[in-house]
Design a protein around this motif. Structure first.
Motif, PDB file in Angstrom:
ATOM      1  N   ALA A  67      38.147  41.654  25.240  1.00  8.86           N
ATOM      2  CA  ALA A  67      36.757  41.379  25.230  1.00  8.86           C
ATOM      3  C   ALA A  67      36.845  41.579  26.877  1.00  8.86           C
ATOM      4  O   ALA A  67      35.490  41.811  27.073  1.00  8.86           O
ATOM      5  CB  ALA A  67      36.937  39.390  25.431  1.00  8.86           C
ATOM      6  N   VAL A  68      38.211  41.355  27.670  1.00  9.07           N
ATOM      7  CA  VAL A  68      37.888  41.968  29.431  1.00  9.07           C
ATOM      8  C   VAL A  68      37.188  43.269  29.402  1.00  9.07           C
ATOM      9  O   VAL A  68      36.100  43.316  29.641  1.00  9.07           O
ATOM     10  CB  VAL A  68      38.096  41.003  30.252  1.00  9.07           C
ATOM     11  CG1 VAL A  68      38.202  42.152  31.817  1.00  9.07           C
ATOM     12  CG2 VAL A  68      38.722  39.274  30.063  1.00  9.07           C
ATOM     13  N   ILE A  69      38.092  43.834  28.821  1.00 13.66           N
ATOM     14  CA  ILE A  69      37.795  45.392  28.405  1.00 13.66           C
ATOM     15  C   ILE A  69      36.092  46.026  28.234  1.00 13.66           C
ATOM     16  O   ILE A  69      35.512  46.807  28.340  1.00 13.66           O
ATOM     17  CB  ILE A  69      38.511  46.076  27.930  1.00 13.66           C
ATOM     18  CG1 ILE A  69      40.364  46.407  28.600  1.00 13.66           C
ATOM     19  CG2 ILE A  69      38.520  47.399  27.287  1.00 13.66           C
ATOM     20  CD1 ILE A  69      41.494  47.042  28.260  1.00 13.66           C
ATOM     21  N   GLY A  70      35.648  44.907  27.477  1.00 16.10           N
ATOM     22  CA  GLY A  70      34.484  45.301  26.804  1.00 16.10           C
ATOM     23  C   GLY A  70      33.531  44.759  27.365  1.00 16.10           C
ATOM     24  O   GLY A  70      32.372  44.443  26.447  1.00 16.10           O
ATOM     25  N   GLY A  71      33.636  44.086  29.141  1.00 16.39           N
ATOM     26  CA  GLY A  71      32.644  43.596  29.430  1.00 16.39           C
ATOM     27  C   GLY A  71      31.848  42.380  29.276  1.00 16.39           C
ATOM     28  O   GLY A  71      31.050  41.434  30.145  1.00 16.39           O
ATOM     29  N   GLN A  72      33.206  41.163  28.860  1.00 18.92           N
ATOM     30  CA  GLN A  72      32.555  39.501  28.202  1.00 18.92           C
ATOM     31  C   GLN A  72      33.571  39.244  29.512  1.00 18.92           C
ATOM     32  O   GLN A  72      34.210  38.360  29.184  1.00 18.92           O
ATOM     33  CB  GLN A  72      32.905  39.388  27.185  1.00 18.92           C
ATOM     34  CG  GLN A  72      32.463  39.610  26.112  1.00 18.92           C
ATOM     35  CD  GLN A  72      32.194  39.687  24.676  1.00 18.92           C
ATOM     36  OE1 GLN A  72      33.684  39.351  24.580  1.00 18.92           O
ATOM     37  NE2 GLN A  72      31.668  38.955  23.827  1.00 18.92           N
ATOM     38  N   MET A  73      33.328  39.668  30.938  1.00 15.98           N
ATOM     39  CA  MET A  73      33.572  39.118  32.370  1.00 15.98           C
ATOM     40  C   MET A  73      34.066  37.883  32.017  1.00 15.98           C
ATOM     41  O   MET A  73      34.959  36.439  32.094  1.00 15.98           O
ATOM     42  CB  MET A  73      33.495  39.824  33.247  1.00 15.98           C
ATOM     43  CG  MET A  73      33.924  40.656  33.881  1.00 15.98           C
ATOM     44  SD  MET A  73      35.482  41.376  33.382  1.00 15.98           S
ATOM     45  CE  MET A  73      36.149  40.951  34.641  1.00 15.98           C
ATOM     46  N   GLN A  74      32.880  37.057  31.374  1.00 15.95           N
ATOM     47  CA  GLN A  74      33.375  35.238  31.841  1.00 15.95           C
ATOM     48  C   GLN A  74      32.721  34.880  30.521  1.00 15.95           C
ATOM     49  O   GLN A  74      32.084  35.357  29.517  1.00 15.95           O
ATOM     50  CB  GLN A  74      32.313  34.565  32.789  1.00 15.95           C
ATOM     51  CG  GLN A  74      32.479  34.437  34.185  1.00 15.95           C
ATOM     52  CD  GLN A  74      33.538  34.312  34.204  1.00 15.95           C
ATOM     53  OE1 GLN A  74      34.409  32.669  33.684  1.00 15.95           O
ATOM     54  NE2 GLN A  74      34.857  34.235  35.522  1.00 15.95           N
ATOM     55  N   PRO A  75      33.225  33.860  29.745  1.00 13.48           N
ATOM     56  CA  PRO A  75      34.731  33.045  29.790  1.00 13.48           C
ATOM     57  C   PRO A  75      36.197  33.988  29.611  1.00 13.48           C
ATOM     58  O   PRO A  75      37.339  33.312  29.789  1.00 13.48           O
ATOM     59  CB  PRO A  75      34.627  32.072  29.298  1.00 13.48           C
ATOM     60  CG  PRO A  75      34.746  32.653  27.992  1.00 13.48           C
ATOM     61  CD  PRO A  75      32.970  33.651  28.128  1.00 13.48           C
ATOM     62  N   SER A  76      35.855  35.123  29.792  1.00 18.12           N
ATOM     63  CA  SER A  76      37.677  35.794  28.717  1.00 18.12           C
ATOM     64  C   SER A  76      38.113  36.312  30.432  1.00 18.12           C
ATOM     65  O   SER A  76      39.982  35.976  29.583  1.00 18.12           O
ATOM     66  CB  SER A  76      36.932  37.246  28.198  1.00 18.12           C
ATOM     67  OG  SER A  76      36.137  37.293  26.936  1.00 18.12           O
ATOM     68  N   MET A  77      37.530  36.572  31.445  1.00 20.87           N
ATOM     69  CA  MET A  77      38.442  36.509  32.826  1.00 20.87           C
ATOM     70  C   MET A  77      39.783  35.170  32.729  1.00 20.87           C
ATOM     71  O   MET A  77      40.890  35.730  33.521  1.00 20.87           O
ATOM     72  CB  MET A  77      38.390  37.326  33.723  1.00 20.87           C
ATOM     73  CG  MET A  77      38.799  37.696  34.753  1.00 20.87           C
ATOM     74  SD  MET A  77      40.575  38.697  34.391  1.00 20.87           S
ATOM     75  CE  MET A  77      39.298  39.910  34.800  1.00 20.87           C
ATOM     76  N   THR A  78      38.836  34.299  32.631  1.00 17.78           N
ATOM     77  CA  THR A  78      39.172  33.257  32.700  1.00 17.78           C
ATOM     78  C   THR A  78      40.668  32.792  32.495  1.00 17.78           C
ATOM     79  O   THR A  78      41.501  32.723  32.528  1.00 17.78           O
ATOM     80  CB  THR A  78      37.858  31.450  32.790  1.00 17.78           C
ATOM     81  OG1 THR A  78      37.256  32.088  34.039  1.00 17.78           O
ATOM     82  CG2 THR A  78      38.726  30.494  33.298  1.00 17.78           C
ATOM     83  N   ASN A  79      39.794  32.628  30.695  1.00 22.40           N
ATOM     84  CA  ASN A  79      40.284  32.717  29.522  1.00 22.40           C
ATOM     85  C   ASN A  79      41.856  33.048  29.938  1.00 22.40           C
ATOM     86  O   ASN A  79      43.276  33.230  29.599  1.00 22.40           O
ATOM     87  CB  ASN A  79      39.824  32.784  28.260  1.00 22.40           C
ATOM     88  CG  ASN A  79      39.393  31.041  27.726  1.00 22.40           C
ATOM     89  OD1 ASN A  79      39.557  30.577  28.414  1.00 22.40           O
ATOM     90  ND2 ASN A  79      39.069  31.658  27.351  1.00 22.40           N
ATOM     91  N   LEU A  80      42.212  34.890  29.886  1.00 23.93           N
ATOM     92  CA  LEU A  80      42.931  35.205  30.188  1.00 23.93           C
ATOM     93  C   LEU A  80      44.424  35.076  31.480  1.00 23.93           C
ATOM     94  O   LEU A  80      45.110  35.088  30.824  1.00 23.93           O
ATOM     95  CB  LEU A  80      42.034  37.056  30.800  1.00 23.93           C
ATOM     96  CG  LEU A  80      43.744  37.899  30.054  1.00 23.93           C
ATOM     97  CD1 LEU A  80      42.776  39.398  30.675  1.00 23.93           C
ATOM     98  CD2 LEU A  80      44.551  38.009  32.504  1.00 23.93           C
ATOM     99  N   LEU A  81      43.477  34.729  32.705  1.00 22.46           N
ATOM    100  CA  LEU A  81      44.451  34.665  33.605  1.00 22.46           C
ATOM    101  C   LEU A  81      44.809  32.811  33.486  1.00 22.46           C
ATOM    102  O   LEU A  81      45.852  32.285  33.495  1.00 22.46           O
ATOM    103  CB  LEU A  81      43.120  34.315  34.927  1.00 22.46           C
ATOM    104  CG  LEU A  81      42.811  35.364  35.264  1.00 22.46           C
ATOM    105  CD1 LEU A  81      42.055  35.132  36.711  1.00 22.46           C
ATOM    106  CD2 LEU A  81      43.841  36.661  35.943  1.00 22.46           C
ATOM    107  N   LYS A  82      44.626  31.769  32.944  1.00 16.93           N
ATOM    108  CA  LYS A  82      44.503  30.218  32.501  1.00 16.93           C
ATOM    109  C   LYS A  82      45.512  30.609  31.344  1.00 16.93           C
ATOM    110  O   LYS A  82      46.883  30.252  31.892  1.00 16.93           O
ATOM    111  CB  LYS A  82      43.777  29.199  31.485  1.00 16.93           C
ATOM    112  CG  LYS A  82      44.462  28.769  30.846  1.00 16.93           C
ATOM    113  CD  LYS A  82      42.988  27.992  30.068  1.00 16.93           C
ATOM    114  CE  LYS A  82      43.272  28.585  29.032  1.00 16.93           C
ATOM    115  NZ  LYS A  82      43.174  28.251  27.966  1.00 16.93           N
ATOM    116  N   ASP A  83      45.467  31.483  30.524  1.00 12.45           N
ATOM    117  CA  ASP A  83      46.849  31.688  29.461  1.00 12.45           C
ATOM    118  C   ASP A  83      48.129  32.332  29.697  1.00 12.45           C
ATOM    119  O   ASP A  83      49.186  32.650  29.505  1.00 12.45           O
ATOM    120  CB  ASP A  83      46.369  32.338  28.463  1.00 12.45           C
ATOM    121  CG  ASP A  83      45.389  31.958  26.939  1.00 12.45           C
ATOM    122  OD1 ASP A  83      44.768  30.463  27.153  1.00 12.45           O
ATOM    123  OD2 ASP A  83      45.032  32.119  25.851  1.00 12.45           O
TER     124      ASP A  83
END
Length: 121
Positions: free
Chosen positions: A83-99
């Motif tokens: 999702a982050v690579i696909g351009g959905q930085m928020q909330p995907s980056m937050t969830n990536l870092l949280k997990d």
């Protein structure tokens, strides 16, 4: 005392996350990157509930934490990173870092149970 409180504070949200997987399986199924979305949502919900209980009652907690860390890393690599690579930085980056942080925490807790390892001949 603090380690016990910390384990409870770590485990309880996974119990809630597990319940959410049952309550909102239909909505979550669309995020699953492989066929059988709802099945996987239910299965991961069971895994989170089992990890929560295991950590709280301290039975097979080392194994539960190792597997929970693996599950969270799978979420990072298969859901959040694409999702982050696909351009959905928020909330995907937050969830990536949280997990990612939660996976590290799970493995840290697993390390505190190293004396649990028993070898059977």
């Amino acid at each position: 005392m603090f380690s016990k409180i910390g384990r409870y504070l770590y485990a309880l949200p996974f119990g809630i996350f597990g319940l959410f997987h049952f309550m909102k399986a239909g909505q979550m199924a669309g995020m699953v990157p492989i066929p059988g979305g709802q099945f996987w949502v239910y299965l991961t919900g069971v895994a989170m509930l089992a990890a929560c209980v295991s950590i709280i009652i301290e039975k097979k907690a080392r194994l539960a934490c190792i597997l929970l860390g693996v599950l969270l890393l799978i979420y990072v690599l298969s859901i959040h990173l694409p999702a982050v690579i696909g351009g959905q930085m928020q909330p995907s980056m937050t969830n990536l870092l949280k997990d990612l942080a939660l996976a590290g925490g799970a493995w840290f807790i697993a390390g505190s149970y190293e004396s649990e390892i028993e070898f059977e001949a």
